[in-house]
Scaffold this active site. Structure first.
Site, PDB file in Angstrom:
ATOM      1  N   ASN A   1       8.136   7.815   3.514  1.00 37.19           N
ATOM      2  CA  ASN A   1       8.224   7.114   4.792  1.00 37.19           C
ATOM      3  C   ASN A   1       6.977   6.269   4.916  1.00 37.19           C
ATOM      4  O   ASN A   1       5.858   6.782   4.776  1.00 37.19           O
ATOM      5  CB  ASN A   1       8.264   8.096   5.969  1.00 37.19           C
ATOM      6  CG  ASN A   1       9.594   8.819   6.074  1.00 37.19           C
ATOM      7  OD1 ASN A   1      10.479   8.623   5.243  1.00 37.19           O
ATOM      8  ND2 ASN A   1       9.732   9.649   7.089  1.00 37.19           N
TER       9      ASN A   1
ATOM     10  N   HIS B   1      13.738  18.191  10.451  1.00 36.28           N
ATOM     11  CA  HIS B   1      13.122  16.997  11.043  1.00 36.28           C
ATOM     12  C   HIS B   1      12.560  17.400  12.416  1.00 36.28           C
ATOM     13  O   HIS B   1      12.999  16.930  13.458  1.00 36.28           O
ATOM     14  CB  HIS B   1      14.144  15.862  11.140  1.00 36.28           C
ATOM     15  CG  HIS B   1      13.540  14.496  11.276  1.00 36.28           C
ATOM     16  ND1 HIS B   1      13.822  13.456  10.423  1.00 36.28           N
ATOM     17  CD2 HIS B   1      12.655  13.984  12.172  1.00 36.28           C
ATOM     18  CE1 HIS B   1      13.153  12.361  10.792  1.00 36.28           C
ATOM     19  NE2 HIS B   1      12.435  12.666  11.859  1.00 36.28           N
TER      20      HIS B   1
ATOM     21  N   GLU C   1       8.181  14.581   6.871  1.00 38.66           N
ATOM     22  CA  GLU C   1       6.821  14.323   7.364  1.00 38.66           C
ATOM     23  C   GLU C   1       6.090  15.569   7.854  1.00 38.66           C
ATOM     24  O   GLU C   1       5.815  15.707   9.046  1.00 38.66           O
ATOM     25  CB  GLU C   1       6.863  13.291   8.493  1.00 38.66           C
ATOM     26  CG  GLU C   1       7.433  11.956   8.080  1.00 38.66           C
ATOM     27  CD  GLU C   1       7.243  10.874   9.144  1.00 38.66           C
ATOM     28  OE1 GLU C   1       6.863  11.209  10.288  1.00 38.66           O
ATOM     29  OE2 GLU C   1       7.445   9.692   8.832  1.00 38.66           O
TER      30      GLU C   1
ATOM     31  N   TYR D   1       5.005   3.266   7.247  1.00 35.15           N
ATOM     32  CA  TYR D   1       4.937   2.398   8.421  1.00 35.15           C
ATOM     33  C   TYR D   1       3.769   1.426   8.381  1.00 35.15           C
ATOM     34  O   TYR D   1       3.948   0.243   8.548  1.00 35.15           O
ATOM     35  CB  TYR D   1       4.946   3.229   9.717  1.00 35.15           C
ATOM     36  CG  TYR D   1       6.327   3.792   9.964  1.00 35.15           C
ATOM     37  CD1 TYR D   1       7.315   3.016  10.547  1.00 35.15           C
ATOM     38  CD2 TYR D   1       6.670   5.078   9.533  1.00 35.15           C
ATOM     39  CE1 TYR D   1       8.610   3.497  10.722  1.00 35.15           C
ATOM     40  CE2 TYR D   1       7.962   5.573   9.703  1.00 35.15           C
ATOM     41  CZ  TYR D   1       8.921   4.772  10.301  1.00 35.15           C
ATOM     42  OH  TYR D   1      10.197   5.246  10.460  1.00 35.15           O
TER      43      TYR D   1
ATOM     44  N   ARG E   1      20.885   8.598   5.714  1.00 30.40           N
ATOM     45  CA  ARG E   1      20.029   9.781   5.816  1.00 30.40           C
ATOM     46  C   ARG E   1      20.086  10.296   7.251  1.00 30.40           C
ATOM     47  O   ARG E   1      19.795   9.554   8.193  1.00 30.40           O
ATOM     48  CB  ARG E   1      18.586   9.407   5.455  1.00 30.40           C
ATOM     49  CG  ARG E   1      17.613  10.529   5.717  1.00 30.40           C
ATOM     50  CD  ARG E   1      16.179  10.217   5.310  1.00 30.40           C
ATOM     51  NE  ARG E   1      15.353  11.328   5.710  1.00 30.40           N
ATOM     52  CZ  ARG E   1      14.244  11.251   6.438  1.00 30.40           C
ATOM     53  NH1 ARG E   1      13.769  10.072   6.808  1.00 30.40           N
ATOM     54  NH2 ARG E   1      13.591  12.332   6.773  1.00 30.40           N
TER      55      ARG E   1
ATOM     56  N   GLU F   1      12.151   6.108   5.021  1.00 25.03           N
ATOM     57  CA  GLU F   1      12.014   5.437   6.316  1.00 25.03           C
ATOM     58  C   GLU F   1      11.068   4.267   6.172  1.00 25.03           C
ATOM     59  O   GLU F   1      10.003   4.394   5.555  1.00 25.03           O
ATOM     60  CB  GLU F   1      11.402   6.358   7.392  1.00 25.03           C
ATOM     61  CG  GLU F   1      12.327   7.381   7.962  1.00 25.03           C
ATOM     62  CD  GLU F   1      11.652   8.241   9.042  1.00 25.03           C
ATOM     63  OE1 GLU F   1      10.771   7.719   9.779  1.00 25.03           O
ATOM     64  OE2 GLU F   1      12.009   9.426   9.134  1.00 25.03           O
TER      65      GLU F   1
HETATM   66  C1  FCB Z   1       8.710   8.717  11.885  1.00 21.23           C
HETATM   67  C2  FCB Z   1       9.709   9.811  12.204  1.00 21.23           C
HETATM   68  C3  FCB Z   1      10.995   9.293  12.787  1.00 21.23           C
HETATM   69  C4  FCB Z   1      10.782   8.155  13.762  1.00 21.23           C
HETATM   70  C5  FCB Z   1       9.883   7.088  13.163  1.00 21.23           C
HETATM   71  C6  FCB Z   1       9.650   5.902  14.057  1.00 21.23           C
HETATM   72  O1  FCB Z   1       7.419   9.242  11.864  1.00 21.23           O
HETATM   73  O2  FCB Z   1      10.025  10.551  11.045  1.00 21.23           O
HETATM   74  O3  FCB Z   1      11.669  10.373  13.373  1.00 21.23           O
HETATM   75  O4  FCB Z   1      10.318   8.635  14.960  1.00 21.23           O
HETATM   76  O5  FCB Z   1       8.655   7.665  12.803  1.00 21.23           O
END
Ligand code: FCB
Length: 456
Positions: free
Chosen positions: A293, A121, A167, A295, A77, A362
């Site tokens: 995405n 992006h 995002e 985290y 990607r 992500e």
């Molecule tokens: C996400 C972003 C990516 C990168 C990661 C760590 O929020 O999409 O570009 O910075 O975090």
């Protein structure tokens, strides 16, 4: 060692974005983006760093492709820089910019690496920032659809998977509300406009992409951050609900249900963006997949003093070192490593949003990586990936419609306002020499991919 096991034909990829890796900000007729301007504004990026070189990928993409092949990845990607293709954001097409991405796709395909291309992006062309305020302006939605069509017309014969936005929450919140990303504004009205107009741009682009390339497979990528109440007090439960709507449901409900969620929508009152009569219909046009995405989770509590939301999400502690707090591992970005919330998020998408086809576009972690004797030992990243990938594999066994997993990131790169201080890569990059060294986690991923289908 046993590795998480995924169904046949699962995609194993890594993710990057143009601004974070390419460098060469003025090569071959590229126009400026808001991130070029922001990173050259004193005080905006840690240690005064910029991405003029970054991972130098524009000048040498082949080096990175060799790494992907070595890791055994079958998907990649990446994002297209809008201002390489349209230096002024609209109008005159810069063929050399388009050719770069065609060449990139032509390098991926013979290596059996499937491209997933993100169209936006965060790197708004500076000319459009000046013309209409970037995504805070309604016209931007149409410019985005025009640009998407230009790219898909040029690449659609060879690339089939398209991600309109990356995002939209982060771009609106960091760029237009909190001001620590480009364009660096602090304005709640702009926040909601940027969120709505990005979604509108997504919906308009969707139709244009399908018209330009009928067999295209199109989706958008949302960052999902599940918000848990910080106590069982009903006020905190209500705060967590609104916070969840702010971070997640605003975008999910718009795309999958064609409406913005209450009570959030009611609460934001005068900050509401103007929603045109057909906007929600356009935004909720069916997509082929959702990019997720993920985290970490966060906690919210009631906070009467926060305008509109009346909720506060506990501060993420960016303290630059990984640590264990109350028995939980945290990354050096202050993010909790807690895979069960990831599993719950995927199950929630299945139950609440009709189990759409999904890819993890992500997921990854930054830790303090040290190069010693030509090696980078990163056991914390391996443990992170092992637990998150296992959670995803379990979610698939429990019926979640997930078809691929892109790790952020292929290699250490320019982490926005944090500059080069945060390393997310499977591959270590020496930013002074551009030397690449596969980390232990990269070898772990390669082995995990190799063992697919071997364990019964
Ligand atoms: C996400 C972003 C990516 C990168 C990661 C760590 O929020 O999409 O570009 O910075 O975090």
């Amino acid at each position: 060692m046993t590795y998480p096991q995924f169904p046949p034909n699962f995609l194993f990829g890594t993710a990057t974005s143009a601004f974070q890796i390419e460098g060469s900000p003025a090569a071959d007729g590229k126009g400026k983006s808001i991130w070029d301007v922001f990173t050259h504004t004193p005080g905006k990026v840690r240690n005064g760093e910029n991405a003029d070189i970054a991972c130098d990928t524009y000048l040498n993409s082949e080096r990175d492709l060799t790494l992907m092949a070595e890791l055994g990845l079958n998907a990649y990607r990446f994002s297209v820089s809008w201002s390489r293709v349209l230096p002024k954001g609209r109008g005159q097409v810069n063929q050399r910019g388009l050719d770069y991405y065609r060449r990139l796709v032509d390098l991926l395909l013979p290596r059996n690496i499937t491209p997933f291309i993100t169209l936006f992006h965060w790197d708004t062309p500076q000319a459009l920032q000046e013309l209409c305020g970037g995504f805070a302006g309604r016209d931007m939605a149409n410019y985005f659809a025009d640009y998407s069509e230009v790219v898909v017309k040029a690449l659609g014969d060879r690339a089939k998977n398209w991600i309109t936005l990356n995002e939209p929450w982060e771009h609106s919140a960091f760029g237009h509300l909190l001001g620590d990303h480009a364009p660096g504004h602090h304005n709640p009205w702009e926040y909601f406009r940027a969120a709505h107009y990005q979604l509108l741009g997504h919906g308009l682009a969707l139709e244009r992409i399908r018209a330009a390339s009928p067999d295209a497979h199109v989706g958008l990528t949302l960052s999902l951050t599940p918000i848990y109440p910080s106590t069982s007090n009903p006020k905190d439960l209500a705060a967590a609900k609104v916070a969840n709507q702010f971070f997640n449901d605003f975008f999910l409900d718009a795309v999958f249900k064609g409406k913005y969620p209450n009570p959030l929508w009611k609460q934001i009152g005068i900050a509401r963006p103007k929603v045109g009569a057909d906007d929600m219909k356009i935004i909720s046009r069916p997509i082929d997949f959702l990019g997720v995405n993920y985290y970490s989770r966060e906690f919210a509590r009631a906070a009467w003093y926060v305008p509109f939301l009346r909720a506060w999400v506990d501060e993420v502690q960016v303290n630059d070192r990984e640590q264990i707090i109350n028995g939980q591992q945290y990354t050096n970005f202050g993010r909790e490593v807690y895979a069960p919330a990831f599993y719950e998020t995927l199950i929630h998408l299945k139950n609440e949003y009709g189990n759409p086809r999904m890819y993890i576009t992500e997921n990854g972690a930054s830790f303090t990586d040290v190069l010693e004797n030509g090696k980078v030992h990163d056991p914390l990243r391996i443990a992170f990936l092992e637990s998150y990938m296992e959670a995803a594999a379990q979610a698939i066994r429990d019926g979640v419609n997930l078809h691929g997993y892109f790790i952020w990131s292929l290699m250490d790169n320019f982490e926005w306002r944090e500059g080069f201080s945060k390393r997310f890569g499977l591959v270590y990059v020496d930013h002074a020499t551009q030397e690449r060294i596969i980390k232990d986690s990269g070898y772990w991923v390669a082995e995990m991919i190799r063992t697919q289908g071997c364990v019964k």
